[in-house]
Scaffold this motif. Structure first.
Motif, short mmCIF file in Angstrom:
data_model
loop_
_atom_site.label_atom_id
_atom_site.label_comp_id
_atom_site.label_asym_id
_atom_site.label_seq_id
_atom_site.Cartn_x
_atom_site.Cartn_y
_atom_site.Cartn_z
N GLU A 1 3.02 3.58 -8.01
CA GLU A 1 2.51 4.96 -8.11
C GLU A 1 2.99 5.85 -6.96
OE1 GLU A 1 -1.72 3.86 -10.36
OE2 GLU A 1 -1.72 4.43 -8.26
N ARG A 2 3.64 5.22 -5.98
CA ARG A 2 4.14 5.97 -4.79
C ARG A 2 3.00 6.63 -4.03
NH1 ARG A 2 8.38 3.19 -6.77
NH2 ARG A 2 10.38 4.12 -6.34
N HIS A 3 1.85 5.97 -3.96
CA HIS A 3 0.69 6.62 -3.35
C HIS A 3 -0.40 5.60 -3.05
CE1 HIS A 3 -2.86 9.45 -3.39
NE2 HIS A 3 -2.00 10.07 -2.62
N VAL A 4 -1.10 5.81 -1.94
CA VAL A 4 -2.30 5.01 -1.64
C VAL A 4 -3.52 5.93 -1.81
CG1 VAL A 4 -3.58 3.83 0.20
CG2 VAL A 4 -1.12 3.43 -0.06
N PRO A 5 -4.51 5.52 -2.62
CA PRO A 5 -5.66 6.40 -2.87
C PRO A 5 -6.39 6.81 -1.59
CG PRO A 5 -5.75 4.45 -4.26
CD PRO A 5 -4.64 4.23 -3.30
N ARG B 1 -4.60 -6.10 -1.03
CA ARG B 1 -3.59 -7.00 -1.64
C ARG B 1 -3.57 -6.94 -3.16
NH1 ARG B 1 -4.79 -10.77 2.58
NH2 ARG B 1 -3.30 -10.34 4.22
N PRO B 2 -4.75 -6.92 -3.83
CA PRO B 2 -4.70 -6.90 -5.30
C PRO B 2 -4.13 -5.59 -5.86
CG PRO B 2 -6.91 -7.49 -4.48
CD PRO B 2 -6.13 -7.00 -3.31
N ASN B 3 -4.10 -4.54 -5.04
CA ASN B 3 -3.72 -3.21 -5.57
C ASN B 3 -2.38 -2.70 -5.07
OD1 ASN B 3 -6.24 -2.88 -6.93
ND2 ASN B 3 -7.17 -2.55 -4.92
#
Ligand SMILES: Cc1cc2nc3c(=O)[nH]c(=O)nc-3n(C[C@H](O)[C@H](O)[C@H](O)COP(=O)(O)OP(=O)(O)OC[C@H]3O[C@@H](n4cnc5c(N)ncnc54)[C@H](O)[C@@H]3O)c2cc1C
Length: 385
Positions: free
Chosen positions: A37-41, A28-30
């Motif tokens: 950023e159009r991306h999930v790490p 949630r915080p990110n």
């Protein structure tokens, strides 16, 4: 929610609490940043993998949980889509919708060596059915696979493939026989296969932190064992797999509705108009009765479906109807929640504004409302007699 559920076991409550903790701390915080950023790490995929959420219905020796549980699947679907951006669930979800056929049909060596990597979130996979010529009419798909030498050659194109830009493996529906549903087979295709390329579909209305790709197969060479499952019988496998995708998306709508409820309520308690809090205007308070009724109905429907599935049955018509009910309910709920926010709902960054942009992908993806109503009435037999 105040209703008690006979289906809420202590184990299930613990699973939900664990997930909620993870999402509160890590997601949630990110999620706002990831949308931008159009991306999930990548490490988030692995952390979720460690929680077991990709392993439902996958035997332990292949890296899975060793059991299936429709309730837990739905809990994950609800919490992951309700985290503030339902695109997050899609960003990690290509593997969720593609592992089913892998478990059922992939060669043993793949299941022992590759599948555990997918389930652990270390590599990605995606399900490729939709083509530029259409997604609803699966029986009419045009991508063709032909035998050549000891293997296969694939020609055609897929589009809107979730996770497809980064996935390492694809489950691809292709025509191996004549026209119609009896000529379709499934193939397991690695991203490094000769003749395979991909591009992003580009900017979208929502689901920004997830990627969707167009896949090109130009004389794409595959070994004999790339064919998974019985030749020309892939249509049934695709349809069976859709049940789980649709169940998860219904649960996703539930999570998104809950997000609308809580964020609109916080706002209505804080915002003052005409000398009192918004929530103290009866017209506004009544909106929460309507919103929460939609939430309760969706939850109750889902739990009955899950219970039926846990008995070993697959209530196809009810899954279809529940998804349509949920997307319609979501549309109502998001609209009412935006109304409560007033002009603030129109600003990017408002949680309900994002939900509004995500309604249509839930109503079209995984089987559109029109197609699911049609499948439901045929399954129910109302066209007969
Ligand atoms: C963000 C996103 C992610 C997706 N991810 C994937 C994925 O991972 N893998 C994948 O394979 N696909 C994926 N899809 C594709 C999705 O499943 C299709 O968009 C969907 O099945 C509808 O197909 P279509 O867009 O080609 O619409 P069409 O099939 O062209 O239909 C257009 C409209 O006509 C309606 N319609 C069609 N036929 C009839 C009929 N007989 N009667 C009445 N109405 C009809 C449909 O309901 C729809 O509203 C994704 C789509 C989106 C938007």
């Amino acid at each position: 929610m105040t209703l008690k559920s006979p289906f809420m076991t202590p184990e299930r409550a613990e699973f939900r609490a664990n997930l909620e903790r993870f999402f509160a701390a890590e997601v949630r915080p990110n999620v706002e940043t990831w949308e931008a950023e159009r991306h999930v790490p990548h490490d988030i995929h692995e952390k979720l993998g460690a929680l077991g959420v990709f392993g439902f219905g996958v035997p332990e020796e292949y890296g899975g949980l060793g059991f299936d549980d429709p309730f837990l699947r739905c809990d994950y679907g609800e919490i992951s889509s309700g985290c503030g951006a339902s695109g997050f669930a899609a960003a990690v979800g290509g593997r969720v919708i593609s592992v089913g056929p892998m478990v059922r049909f992939a060669p043993e060596a793949f299941k022992r060596e590759v599948l555990p990597e997918i389930i652990a979130g270390r590599i990605g996979s995606a399900l490729a059915i939709t083509e530029p010529g259409g997604g609803s009419d699966v029986a009419n798909l045009q991508t063709r696979a032909e035998r050549r030498g000891n293997g296969w050659v694939l020609n055609g194109c897929k589009t809107f493939i979730t996770g497809g830009v980064e996935a390492d493996w694809f489950v691809v529906g292709a025509r191996t026989g004549g026209p119609g549903l009896a000529g379709i087979s499934l193939f397991l295709v690695p991203a490094e296969a000769p003749g395979f390329t991909r591009t992003s579909i580009g900017d979208k209305m929502g689901w920004h932190c997830s990627d969707q790709a167009t896949l090109y197969f130009d004389d794409c060479e595959l070994p004999a064992e790339a064919l998974i499952g019985p030749e020309n019988k892939g249509f049934l496998a695709i349809m069976g797999n859709f049940n789980y995708e649709r169940l998860g998306m219904t649960a996703g709508c539930l999570g998104m509705m809950r997000l609308c409820f809580t964020s609109a309520l916080d706002w209505a308690r804080e915002r003052r108009t005409f000398g009192k809090r918004l929530i103290d205007h009866q017209v506004i308070a009544h909106k929460f009765a309507e919103i929460s009724a939609r939430i309760d109905l969706t939850e109750a429907y889902l739990e009955r479906i899950c219970w039926t599935m846990a008995q070993g049955d697959m209530p196809v018509a009810e899954i279809c109807k529940a998804k349509v009910q949920a997307t319609k309910a979501l549309e109502f709920v998001a609209s009412e929640a935006m109304q409560i926010f007033g002009g603030a709902a129109y600003l990017r960054g408002n949680p309900v504004e994002r939900v509004w942009r995500e309604i249509k992908v839930m109503a079209i993806g995984g089987g559109s409302e029109e197609i699911l109503r049609d499948l439901a009435v045929r399954q129910m037999g109302v066209l007969e007699g």
